[in-house]
Design a protein around this motif. Structure first.
Motif, PDB file in Angstrom:
ATOM      1  N   LEU B 194      37.875  29.417  41.031  1.00  0.00           N
ATOM      2  CA  LEU B 194      39.391  28.899  40.649  1.00  0.00           C
ATOM      3  C   LEU B 194      39.665  27.697  39.990  1.00  0.00           C
ATOM      4  N   GLU B 198      41.558  27.599  36.280  1.00  0.00           N
ATOM      5  CA  GLU B 198      42.484  26.626  35.800  1.00  0.00           C
ATOM      6  C   GLU B 198      42.148  25.896  34.628  1.00  0.00           C
ATOM      7  N   LEU B 218      39.134  40.968  40.484  1.00  0.00           N
ATOM      8  CA  LEU B 218      40.363  40.743  40.766  1.00  0.00           C
ATOM      9  C   LEU B 218      40.865  40.868  42.018  1.00  0.00           C
ATOM     10  N   PRO B 221      40.843  37.475  46.901  1.00  0.00           N
ATOM     11  CA  PRO B 221      42.340  36.881  46.961  1.00  0.00           C
ATOM     12  C   PRO B 221      42.055  35.554  46.182  1.00  0.00           C
ATOM     13  N   GLY B 222      43.137  35.159  45.290  1.00  0.00           N
ATOM     14  CA  GLY B 222      43.567  33.986  44.597  1.00  0.00           C
ATOM     15  C   GLY B 222      42.946  33.961  43.340  1.00  0.00           C
ATOM     16  N   ARG B 224      43.237  36.795  40.964  1.00  0.00           N
ATOM     17  CA  ARG B 224      44.240  37.315  40.037  1.00  0.00           C
ATOM     18  C   ARG B 224      45.471  36.301  39.864  1.00  0.00           C
ATOM     19  N   GLU B 225      45.909  35.608  41.094  1.00  0.00           N
ATOM     20  CA  GLU B 225      47.052  34.700  40.734  1.00  0.00           C
ATOM     21  C   GLU B 225      46.640  33.646  39.723  1.00  0.00           C
ATOM     22  N   ALA B 226      45.370  33.157  39.750  1.00  0.00           N
ATOM     23  CA  ALA B 226      44.873  31.908  39.070  1.00  0.00           C
ATOM     24  C   ALA B 226      44.979  32.803  37.721  1.00  0.00           C
ATOM     25  N   GLU B 228      46.429  34.885  36.407  1.00  0.00           N
ATOM     26  CA  GLU B 228      48.069  35.278  35.780  1.00  0.00           C
ATOM     27  C   GLU B 228      48.567  34.007  35.028  1.00  0.00           C
ATOM     28  N   ARG B 229      48.153  32.904  35.680  1.00  0.00           N
ATOM     29  CA  ARG B 229      48.659  31.668  34.970  1.00  0.00           C
ATOM     30  C   ARG B 229      47.680  31.111  33.763  1.00  0.00           C
ATOM     31  N   GLU B 271      51.692  40.794  33.479  1.00  0.00           N
ATOM     32  CA  GLU B 271      51.377  39.622  34.373  1.00  0.00           C
ATOM     33  C   GLU B 271      50.118  38.812  34.224  1.00  0.00           C
ATOM     34  N   LEU B 272      48.867  39.734  34.205  1.00  0.00           N
ATOM     35  CA  LEU B 272      47.534  39.318  34.025  1.00  0.00           C
ATOM     36  C   LEU B 272      47.240  39.322  32.575  1.00  0.00           C
TER      37      LEU B 272
END
Lengths: 324, 324
Positions: B194, B198, B218, B221-222, B224-226, B228-229, B271-272
């Motif tokens: 992560l 970031e 992907l 957990p975590g 895909r969210e990372a 997406e940013r 989003e991704l």
């Protein structure tokens, strides 16, 4: 005719080949009771890289099953050492063990079966399903017994290493102060071992190392006692004051036994040994309570080895008749 | 410049080689922060014969470290298969996995380290100490995630097999009804994953399998969210309606996605994915919310691959600037 042979590695395996030849035993006694039962030394066994390695059982299995490297006497014919080289490239220790690629597969099968809960005796039987050595191979025990060698350390004290480290890495050149069978006291003979001895017409001790091979088999509680009730004829591993092959002298020295055919017979003792074959070079060697015969003892080829086996069988039959 | 590349096996490894070339990254960035961090798929991992096998991590490590079999794209150069043949001679299953002798050593080291309690990320780092791939290789997770494939059984029901069995043994020819990442829900990203995302200037999705390689990464957990940013540019693994290599179409079919550059981009979603490189054959492919560029996408040699990597980096820089 039922013969039991406690055995180590190369010497034991070559003697067994001569014995099979003498008895006319084929490679695949399916459907018949095997005439020969081997009680294999497992004190040399070692776990390296997650593999379970049983050098003596494998030497017997490969030699009798046609897979042995004839020239060196251990390991597989047509062997390569890719895995060993790659492990060394990763920095894995130890690097001194001669782990061949074909051999690796045997150790993987064994390690996997043991991890699944099978005892070594069942694993050995499964491996022999492939090799069909023409005789029954039993490990001396299913329990873990490891021969350790006590050496001097640099600080003036003592340290113990696994037998293989002393034997292979140090080529038995460091003086052994003591040879210990770790786990032997609490071991029990593998299934079939005591029964085979009890039912044997003869027990033959091949010219295996008397300390770390035969001695290791004898260290399993109950085995020596059973052998003392049987007719046992041994073949001297010492000819003219030197081991026929290997470094048995270094082991004998460690336990305070002279390197001579006579001294080894005395070490086994008349309770265990009924007859003893020595080489013509040692003619005249005599031990109280043991019938000694001399003949050429070099196992130079299968014919010569068969003649030695024949002499051992004949002496056993003679001694058994005397007893009866 | 910090680049993160989630990657599968062959396609990912070859893309990474082009990226390294483009960035002028050497083989051994000792003493400097590696410019490229790979987040490797571990869903293909399998335990066979007591060995822990991580095909995608190894393909990346061998390819970037100079040990790969260039022709087949996986496994070691100058490889032999002695252990595999011997295991088969013992009747060990399965026989369909292409286990090379050199490769066996890697799996032994990994299995031994994991048995000793080291997480996969630490093991991967240790293996890379030898291979010096010139980039940081992180497994997507230290937890066990295994991709299973649900197939029809003969009784009209369903059965699940490990991805490797479907992929190698059945060559993905049996229709996959579902593809499941067993253990994915409860997995956590490996240390550094992560953080790398970031801190990344760009995340590049190589033309790896979008379902079982990138999709597997992907699924942790975590992750895909990372992503997406982050600024993410992908390289289409589909050219003109067919996978560039491999059998990605069989995987896409299983999840109901058309085998086209456009459909894969839609599957990833805006989003991704910020940018998407398609081949000239797919010029005109457009997806709402994703910047699409077309260029030659065949990684025919390191130069061609470096040009693709350059285009991905340029698009990412452009999109990042637009965002800021």
């Amino acid at each position: 005719m039922r013969i039991v042979v406690p055995a180590g590695g190369i010497g034991g395996a070559r003697f067994l080949r001569g014995l099979k030849k003498e008895l006319g035993v084929g490679s695949d006694p399916v459907g018949e009771e095997p005439a020969i039962t081997v009680i294999g030394n497992t004190g040399d066994d070692i776990t390296l890289f997650g593999l379970r390695i049983c050098p003596d059982l494998d030497t017997v299995m490969y030699t009798l099953g046609g897979g042995i490297n004839e020239e060196q006497g251990w390991g597989r014919a047509d062997e390569s050492f890719t895995v060993k080289e790659e492990l060394a490239a990763y920095g894995m220790q130890p690097t001194w063990f001669g782990l061949g690629d074909r051999d690796v597969a045997t150790h993987i099968v064994r390690a996997q079966m043991m991890a699944a809960g099978y005892p070594l005796s069942a694993v050995t039987e499964a491996l022999c399903d492939r090799w069909r050595p023409g005789l029954r191979v039993l490990p001396m025990t299913d329990d873990r017994v490891e021969t350790h060698v006590v050496l001097d350390d640099e600080a003036g004290g003592r340290r113990a290493v696994h037998f293989q480290e002393w034997w292979i890495r140090h080529r038995a050149a460091l003086p052994a102060r003591e040879i210990v069978g770790v786990g032997a006291e609490d071991a029990t003979p593998a299934p079939g071992v005591l029964e085979a001895i009890e039912q044997a017409d003869a027990v033959l001790l091949p010219p295996s190392n008397p300390v770390v091979s035969i001695g290791s088999v004898l260290s399993v509680p109950g085995v020596r006692e059973a052998l003392e009730r049987a007719t046992v004829v041994g073949v001297s591993p010492i000819i003219g004051g030197a081991p026929v092959r290997g470094m048995a002298d270094a082991c004998l020295q460690a336990i305070g036994v002279e390197t001579s055919a006579r001294a080894v017979a005395e070490h086994y003792g008349p309770e265990l040994l009924d007859g003893w074959l020595v080489d013509e070079a040692d003619e005249g060697a005599a031990v109280d309570g043991i019938a000694v015969r001399s003949l050429p003892l070099y196992m130079s080829d299968p014919e010569a080895t068969a003649a030695i086996a024949r002499a051992a069988l004949d002496l056993a039959a003679e001694l058994k008749e005397q007893r009866a």
